[in-house]
Design an enzyme around this catalytic site. Structure first.
Site, short mmCIF file in Angstrom:
data_model
loop_
_atom_site.label_atom_id
_atom_site.label_comp_id
_atom_site.label_asym_id
_atom_site.label_seq_id
_atom_site.Cartn_x
_atom_site.Cartn_y
_atom_site.Cartn_z
N ASP A 143 0.85 -1.20 0.00
CA ASP A 143 0.00 0.00 0.00
C ASP A 143 0.88 1.25 0.00
OD1 ASP A 143 -3.04 0.87 1.78
OD2 ASP A 143 -1.72 2.10 0.54
N GLY A 144 0.66 2.12 -0.95
CA GLY A 144 1.48 3.33 -1.06
C GLY A 144 1.41 4.19 0.19
N ASP A 161 0.57 7.67 -9.58
CA ASP A 161 -0.18 7.23 -10.76
C ASP A 161 -1.24 6.25 -10.27
OD1 ASP A 161 0.55 5.16 -13.67
OD2 ASP A 161 -1.13 6.52 -13.20
N ASP A 164 -8.72 5.81 -9.50
CA ASP A 164 -9.57 6.90 -8.99
C ASP A 164 -9.81 6.77 -7.48
OD1 ASP A 164 -10.92 6.25 -12.07
OD2 ASP A 164 -10.16 8.24 -11.55
N TYR A 229 -10.23 8.80 -21.52
CA TYR A 229 -10.73 9.13 -20.18
C TYR A 229 -12.01 9.96 -20.27
CZ TYR A 229 -6.36 7.37 -18.25
OH TYR A 229 -5.31 6.57 -17.91
N1 SAM Z 1 -3.61 5.77 -15.63
C1 SAM Z 1 -4.58 5.28 -14.69
C2 SAM Z 1 -5.53 6.37 -14.27
O1 SAM Z 1 -5.23 7.52 -14.47
O2 SAM Z 1 -6.58 6.00 -13.74
C3 SAM Z 1 -3.88 4.65 -13.52
C4 SAM Z 1 -3.10 3.47 -13.93
S1 SAM Z 1 -2.43 2.42 -12.77
C5 SAM Z 1 -3.03 0.91 -13.40
C6 SAM Z 1 -3.30 2.64 -11.24
C7 SAM Z 1 -2.71 1.71 -10.19
O3 SAM Z 1 -2.86 2.24 -8.88
C8 SAM Z 1 -3.37 0.32 -10.13
O4 SAM Z 1 -2.45 -0.64 -10.57
C9 SAM Z 1 -3.75 0.13 -8.67
O5 SAM Z 1 -3.56 -1.20 -8.21
C10 SAM Z 1 -2.80 1.11 -8.00
N2 SAM Z 1 -3.19 1.54 -6.64
C11 SAM Z 1 -4.43 1.91 -6.22
N3 SAM Z 1 -4.38 2.21 -4.89
C12 SAM Z 1 -3.10 2.03 -4.48
C13 SAM Z 1 -2.42 2.16 -3.22
N4 SAM Z 1 -3.09 2.56 -2.11
N5 SAM Z 1 -1.09 1.91 -3.17
C14 SAM Z 1 -0.41 1.52 -4.28
N6 SAM Z 1 -0.99 1.34 -5.51
C15 SAM Z 1 -2.32 1.59 -5.59
#
Ligand code: SAM
Length: 284
Positions: A143-144, A161, A164, A229
């Protein structure tokens, strides 16, 4: 939820009520449930591969370059010598692909919560996941929010990145996370986060910019065109401790510019000149 009618995928979400983008599908390549989200990958008729997480389109190969280039290069060209970079999310590898163009970078950490996203993109979408091939990249699965909580004065640039503000991504749009990013960057550091669309999510954008202003002395909002988007636009929320965000202090070399399909120093500046409603929204 989404619907597939006569081979058309429609992205229906209460995040953009009453509207839905539809994309013609050729084939479903994968459909799995990870511990964090429902992951589907399609081959589309005209837009290349399309990754969908919990029914929300993350990218199509057709126009992902616009978003990956702006999210990566806006902060990177505002810093005179970004050596240590952190990416939160970004499990498709597209932002890493862009960061690898910067020779000054010495170390990249990426913290992606879902190993399955990395695995799927590495197997099926090498056009993005090639970013993981850079030897400077260090992959952390977690988790980030927890990762950043362990960082103090670690990075020149942090790029978020994320998906939503739903599911695992919700807390990445909240003030404690921005406070943690400020603690994690160097005294002249810069952050850039996925900034939604001021056409479709004006409330989220206003909240993000308010949170950014509470935590960083210099802030900016940039927007770009991404047909895939909702509303055809997406934004980047930026915060800087010292350097200008609207006037890049570095620019792509000729060799690098030849590889870029969206970012230029001119579009960097122009992307922060907002339409009247957007400027009023962010001034309020
Ligand atoms: N370009 C896309 C957009 O603008 O919606 C985003 C692409 S990328 C696939 C988004 C990534 O964020 C996903 O792989 C998801 O698993 C990751 N993610 C979501 N919440 C997160 C968190 N709390 N910590 C780390 N990664 C996370």
């Amino acid at each position: 939820m989404n619907m597939i009618v006569d081979g058309w995928f429609s992205e229906i979400s209460d995040m953009w009520p009453g509207r839905a983008l539809s994309i013609k599908i050729r084939e479903k390549l994968l459909d799995i449930q990870s511990p964090f989200q429902h992951i589907v990958l399609y081959e589309t008729e005209n837009c290349g591969k399309m990754l969908v997480l919990d029914d929300i389109i993350q990218f199509t190969e057709d126009d992902e370059f616009a978003y990956q280039e702006m999210l990566a290069h806006l902060p990177m060209f505002c810093h005179p010598n970004p050596e240590r970079v952190l990416v939160i999310g970004g499990g498709d590898g597209g932002v890493l692909r862009e960061l690898s163009l910067h020779e000054c970078v010495k170390h990249i950490d990426i913290c992606e919560i879902d190993q399955a996203v990395v695995d799927v993109c590495r197997k099926y979408v090498p056009s993005l996941s090639c970013g993981f091939d850079d030897p400077r990249v260090n992959v952390h699965i977690g988790d980030g929010i927890e990762f950043i909580g362990r960082c103090t004065d670690c990075y020149d640039v942090i790029i978020v990145d994320s998906s939503d503000p739903v599911g695992p991504g919700i807390k990445l749009f909240e003030d404690p996370f921005y406070r943690a990013m400020r603690k994690a960057i160097h005294s002249d550091g810069i952050i850039a986060t996925q900034g939604e669309s001021f056409f479709m999510h004006s409330d989220v954008v206003c909240d993000l910019m308010r949170i950014a202003r509470n935590n960083f002395p210099i802030t900016a909002y940039s927007y770009m065109m991404v047909p895939t988007y909702p509303g055809g636009t997406l934004g980047v929320c930026l915060g800087s401790m010292r350097y200008s965000l609207s006037e890049p202090c570095r620019k792509p070399t000729a060799a690098m510019q030849a590889k870029l399909r969206y970012y230029t120093s001119d579009i960097h500046r122009a992307s922060m000149v907002l339409p009247a409603f957007g400027a009023r929204l962010l001034e309020a």
